[in-house]
Design an enzyme around this catalytic site. Structure first.
Site, mmCIF file in Angstrom:
data_model
loop_
_atom_site.group_PDB
_atom_site.id
_atom_site.type_symbol
_atom_site.label_atom_id
_atom_site.label_comp_id
_atom_site.label_asym_id
_atom_site.label_seq_id
_atom_site.Cartn_x
_atom_site.Cartn_y
_atom_site.Cartn_z
ATOM 1 N N THR A 137 -8.867 -31.697 13.452
ATOM 2 C CA THR A 137 -7.902 -33.120 13.698
ATOM 3 C C THR A 137 -6.556 -32.346 13.604
ATOM 4 O OG1 THR A 137 -7.487 -33.248 10.985
ATOM 5 C CG2 THR A 137 -9.114 -34.988 12.486
ATOM 6 N N GLU A 197 -12.861 -38.019 15.113
ATOM 7 C CA GLU A 197 -14.334 -38.361 13.747
ATOM 8 C C GLU A 197 -15.553 -39.122 15.023
ATOM 9 O OE1 GLU A 197 -10.299 -38.236 11.415
ATOM 10 O OE2 GLU A 197 -11.110 -39.010 13.911
ATOM 11 N N LYS A 241 6.628 -52.212 9.738
ATOM 12 C CA LYS A 241 7.344 -53.943 8.578
ATOM 13 C C LYS A 241 8.547 -54.198 8.692
ATOM 14 C CE LYS A 241 2.516 -52.828 6.592
ATOM 15 N NZ LYS A 241 1.733 -52.448 5.220
ATOM 16 N N TRP A 275 4.040 -57.225 10.668
ATOM 17 C CA TRP A 275 4.295 -55.923 11.199
ATOM 18 C C TRP A 275 4.947 -56.198 13.238
ATOM 19 C CZ3 TRP A 275 -1.752 -55.385 10.379
ATOM 20 C CH2 TRP A 275 -1.723 -54.228 9.212
#
Length: 550
Positions: free
Chosen positions: A182, A326, A436, A441
């Site tokens: 990653t 992944e 937030k 959100w």
């Protein structure tokens, strides 16, 4: 073993060699354009495997690449994995400290490196004498080796004179075939291993109609780097389908991509949105023939609606996809379901702007902070969890990271999503990027897409900045188009967002910047922006009283 043979990568190439020996592989390199066919490619992968054998590299050892997209890099895809070794693709655009960490963590034995990346690699090697200690040979991808302090040999010299046949072993399907790390934007990079069976399963899933199938009448050009999750698996799936390959080589500019599409008859290409934004601008200013191009795959970050419309107007289907390192990487594709194909254009477009439908073979859940499922109503947010045959269940040599990021066999993706009533996933944000405000959100990604749909905006990024009352508020950072009126841009864009969204979603400030910083994989670098603009003062009086719903 059921079926009599393991699920490995080797049969994809042997089929292409037998059925399509004269189908071309075209490669743009620093030496010029190279073209040959599957028959010759198979010979050269055998030569590579023989050369690696002779040099003492064997089963299970990790051999790294530090390369752009070209034919020699492609030869390592089947040559290394076919002999039972593990191909470790290193991202050359990562910071030196990450390259050093990755090479040391992976314990690589050999590194294939492009000439253009040789200075970068030399700097990483010299910068930390404790790294690259396991590497005993460097192979420069070309016909000669520039002056270097590394113990290097030219690729062509390395394989020259080797037999064009090789006694390919029967490799176990659980044998690691690939390794990719990653990007490490929130800490040290994490390694993801791909077994032979994982890459076989991913390739077969790509070949289903609900993914990105390639056949023998296709011409595939992966622009997404081969060092980034195997160019999204396209080199394997193109080979499986007997398609023609076109590799754009080192640092392709929009003009290079346009020329290859025209001259080689490319039918499918794939890359991150920034690549296609560049091609769009080039197409607007030049006479480019896109008639061969059927599908343009976008992943890595969301495709703006304006981009989809642009290519629709030119009879090119922009296909939106989602995935992760992944997930090897493809996890969902935004095809229009059969019962929606007769819907009006705007309805179909609305589905295509989402990340799409989970591809066959994977399972998913969307859960809230407490782990409970959220309704599939297109509005409720939750974290996306996935599992399947090509989804990793642990990180390479990182049990600490594995415990935190996997639950009940599912990968916790860190993506905050909604799922609509038709099953379409839409990524609202990364968990670390969602804003937030007053406990509610705000999707930075959705605001970015909306801003980039405005004619005055070339690129836009939205981040949350600290706020005493509301915890966070959105700050917009925009790169204007050449003809934009920057004096009125702040007011124009805030009014524009306010016409479509509640007032508490409207950015409290719009800052004009020269460019949005990018990560090594071409994504917007939100971490860098947050660091630079953490102290940005919000314009007095801009914060609404209802900066979150009561």
């Amino acid at each position: 073993m059921p079926g009599g043979a393991p699920q490995t990568l080797r049969p994809f190439l042997s089929r292409a060699e037998q059925l399509y020996p004269e189908t071309e592989i075209v490669s743009r390199t620093h030496e010029g354009v190279v073209r040959y066919d599957y028959g010759e490619y198979a010979d050269r992968t055998a030569q590579l495997a023989n050369a690696l054998d002779e040099a003492g590299y064997g089963d299970g050892e990790r051999l790294a690449t530090f390369c752009w997209n070209h034919h020699r890099h492609f030869e390592t895809y089947f040559g290394v994995s076919g002999m039972g070794a593990q191909l470790h693709t290193i991202n050359p655009l990562l910071p030196d400290k990450h390259v050093q960490y990755i090479a040391d963590d992976a314990d690589d034995r050999l590194v294939f490196v492009d000439q253009s990346f040789l200075p970068k690699l030399e700097g990483a090697v010299d910068g930390d004498p404790d790294s690259f200690g396991s590497v005993d040979r460097y192979v420069v991808m070309g016909e000669s080796v520039p002056e270097t302090d590394l113990d290097a040999v030219a690729y062509e010299s390395f394989v020259e004179g080797q037999p064009t046949s090789y006694d390919w072993p029967t490799v176990e399907e659980e044998r690691p075939a690939g390794l990719c790390y990653t990007s490490g934007t929130t800490g040290q990079p994490k390694g993801v291993e791909y077994t032979q069976q994982m890459l076989w399963a991913h390739t077969m899933a790509l070949q289903t109609p609900q993914a990105l199938p390639l056949s023998d009448d296709d011409v595939a050009m992966p622009v997404v780097p081969m060092f980034h999750v195997n160019a999204w698996g396209l080199p394997f799936s193109a080979t499986a389908g007997g398609a023609k390959h076109v590799y754009p080589g080192p640092q392709p500019e929009p003009a290079d991509l346009a020329r290859l599409i025209e001259e080689e008859g490319v039918t499918l290409t794939a890359g991150v949105p920034t690549v296609w934004l560049g091609l769009m601008e080039y197409v607007k200013e030049h006479d480019v023939d896109l008639s061969s191009l059927e599908r343009l795959v976008v992943g890595g970050s969301a495709a703006p609606e304006a981009m989809i419309r642009f290519f629709d107007d030119r009879d090119v289907e922009l296909v939106h996809a989602w995935g992760m390192t992944e997930t090897a990487p493809v996890g969902s594709v935004a095809h229009v379901k059969a019962d929606l194909r007769d819907a009006d254009y705007e309805t179909r477009l609305q589905k295509r702007t989402k990340q799409g439908l989970i591809v066959p073979g994977l399972e998913f859940r969307v859960v809230d902070d407490g782990g409970d499922p959220v309704p599939h109503d297109g509005e409720s947010f939750g974290e996306l969890l996935v599992r399947g045959p090509w989804v990793t269940t642990e990180y390479f040599a990182r049990p600490d990271a594995s415990e935190a990021e996997f639950t009940d066999g599912y990968l916790r993706t860190g993506d905050i999503v909604t799922v609509d009533e038709d099953g379409y996933l839409q990524i609202v944000d990364r968990a670390k990027d969602v804003i937030k405000s007053g406990g509610e959100w705000i999707s930075s990604q959705e605001l970015e897409n909306e801003l980039m749909a405005h004619d005055a905006v070339a690129e836009a990024a939205v981040i949350g900045v600290p706020h005493e009352r509301w915890q966070e508020r959105p700050l917009a950072l925009v790169v204007p188009t050449d003809d934009a009126d920057t004096d009125t841009l702040d007011e124009t864009l805030r009014d524009y967002i306010g016409s479509e969204y509640p007032t508490w979603w409207v950015p409290d400030n719009v800052v004009v910047i020269d460019e949005v910083p990018k990560t090594a994989t071409g994504k917007f670098d939100k971490k860098a922006l947050r660091e630079e603009y953490a102290e940005e003062s919000l314009v007095e009086g801009r914060v609404p009283d209802d900066a979150a719903p009561e």
